[in-house]
Design an enzyme around this catalytic site. Sequence first.
Site, short mmCIF file in Angstrom:
data_model
loop_
_atom_site.label_atom_id
_atom_site.label_comp_id
_atom_site.label_asym_id
_atom_site.label_seq_id
_atom_site.Cartn_x
_atom_site.Cartn_y
_atom_site.Cartn_z
N ASP A 137 0.84 -1.19 0.00
CA ASP A 137 0.00 0.00 0.00
C ASP A 137 0.88 1.24 0.00
OD1 ASP A 137 -2.39 1.36 -0.04
OD2 ASP A 137 -2.64 1.35 2.12
N HIS A 144 -3.78 13.99 1.07
CA HIS A 144 -3.99 13.08 2.20
C HIS A 144 -2.76 13.06 3.12
CE1 HIS A 144 -5.29 9.60 4.49
NE2 HIS A 144 -4.15 8.99 4.21
N GLU A 210 -10.41 3.95 3.93
CA GLU A 210 -9.47 4.61 3.03
C GLU A 210 -9.86 4.26 1.60
OE1 GLU A 210 -5.37 3.96 3.96
OE2 GLU A 210 -5.43 5.44 5.60
N GLU A 212 -9.25 3.88 -2.11
CA GLU A 212 -8.03 3.66 -2.88
C GLU A 212 -8.33 2.96 -4.21
OE1 GLU A 212 -4.67 2.18 -0.78
OE2 GLU A 212 -5.41 2.83 1.19
N ASP A 244 -9.04 0.27 2.27
CA ASP A 244 -8.03 -0.16 3.23
C ASP A 244 -8.48 0.28 4.61
OD1 ASP A 244 -5.60 -1.29 4.05
OD2 ASP A 244 -4.64 0.68 4.08
N ARG A 248 -7.44 3.78 13.50
CA ARG A 248 -6.55 4.93 13.67
C ARG A 248 -5.88 4.97 15.04
NH1 ARG A 248 -5.43 6.17 8.55
NH2 ARG A 248 -7.28 6.76 7.36
N GLN A 251 -3.21 2.40 14.98
CA GLN A 251 -2.18 2.87 14.04
C GLN A 251 -1.29 3.94 14.67
OE1 GLN A 251 -3.80 4.66 10.52
NE2 GLN A 251 -1.81 5.15 9.64
N LYS A 264 -3.81 -1.87 10.31
CA LYS A 264 -4.17 -1.98 8.89
C LYS A 264 -4.45 -3.42 8.45
CE LYS A 264 -3.27 2.31 7.31
NZ LYS A 264 -4.15 3.12 6.44
N THR A 268 -8.72 -5.73 4.17
CA THR A 268 -8.66 -4.82 3.03
C THR A 268 -9.64 -5.35 2.01
OG1 THR A 268 -6.32 -4.29 3.40
CG2 THR A 268 -7.22 -3.83 1.21
N GLU A 369 -10.01 12.60 8.00
CA GLU A 369 -9.90 13.90 7.34
C GLU A 369 -11.25 14.61 7.32
OE1 GLU A 369 -7.13 13.70 3.63
OE2 GLU A 369 -7.95 11.68 3.93
#
Length: 424
Positions: A137, A144, A210, A212, A244, A248, A251, A264, A268, A369
Amino acid sequence: MSNGVVSSDLQAVASDVVSSDLQAVASDVVSSDLQAVASGLHPLPYGVFSTGALHRHIGVAIGDQVLDLTSVVDEAALRSTTLNAFLALGRARWAEVRAEITELLSDPAHRQRVGPYLHALSEVQMHLPFDVADYVDFYASEQHATNLGRMFRPGQPPLPPNWKHLPIGYHGRAGTVVPSGTAVVRPTGQRKAPDEQAPTDGPTRRLDIEVELGYVVGVPSELGTCVRTADFADHVFGVVLLNDWSARDLQSWEYVPLGPFLGKSFATSISPWVVPLAALEAARLPGAAQDPEPLEYLRDTENWGLDIEFEVELNGQVISRPPYRGMYWSPAQMLAHLTANGARLRTGDLFASGTVSGPARDQVGSLIELTDAGREPITLADGSTRAFLEDGDAVTITATAPSPAGGRFSLGAVTGTIAPAAPR
């Protein structure tokens, strides 16, 4: 890409279909709708499906149906239960099969041959389209990376010093790549909030998405060799939509000094249909301006920027529309960097773009975000609010790309619903 790979140019297909009695084709192949025929014939994405029996088949989507390729195309690799053998055949054979499928679907002379192998998409079960070999990834969106840098490293420059010199990435866990529709069990692990004295163990309190784009490798490379940016399309077959999922709080506690790990690797999700690069010719555009100029092995002269528009729904409500066209690093640059040290490619490798985020608040590809790290929760249509995902929440990511004849076509969807954490 060569003209052969783009031999299914939509305008040519539309012309052929019209000249061979469009109404007959429309009623027999898709749904008596000219637009469905035109838009369906162009992308021809590949997937793996079953019809209630145990055996899985490789097919292509056409409108609201799927064509079982097992008996209609003379290619042994398509009689497998995953796409891997076909992916390994290479660009020339991909183009030949694509042209043959287009001919079968657009010429009424083949209706009796094709008809028995068409199934309604609503009546089939989709599966993981290929066996994932390795998963990498990246972190290719400047917007971002800047947004998260400000959150994770307040008071410091948002981008690390290396960010504009190389595509940053991490090795993920191939075994937890799952097909669209698979429930996502809330992960459990260590987390420590800034106001807590010590870490605790428990379900994540900051589960995120996420948005992607994933790239599917077909042709492998030798160990000790590097893949040039110019050779990107000789190795990569196509794309999938990818979510993904990210914890948080796990992480942020674990990522120093080696980067993402348990925050993570729990799941996925990818879309069930692999859209060939051949279908994205009209989506190609110059990549983002890069300053400083990358080192020579990272210079992409093939214009692998892509005009792809994403849309994110949370519990049926659109919350963001991230644009892919502004990504700083191109997929050709990602692949070149991935192999720059001689690491080999394997058929079924999957590498992803990293979160797709644009400059506007409603163009970001993650909740961290969108909600300013949870400080500004969003309000949903039912009056409830979300900073991060709750159990039972359903997320759907869709995307479109330009069609050669104008308009846009769908790249499919990837969905997932959050299930409660499993007991220890």
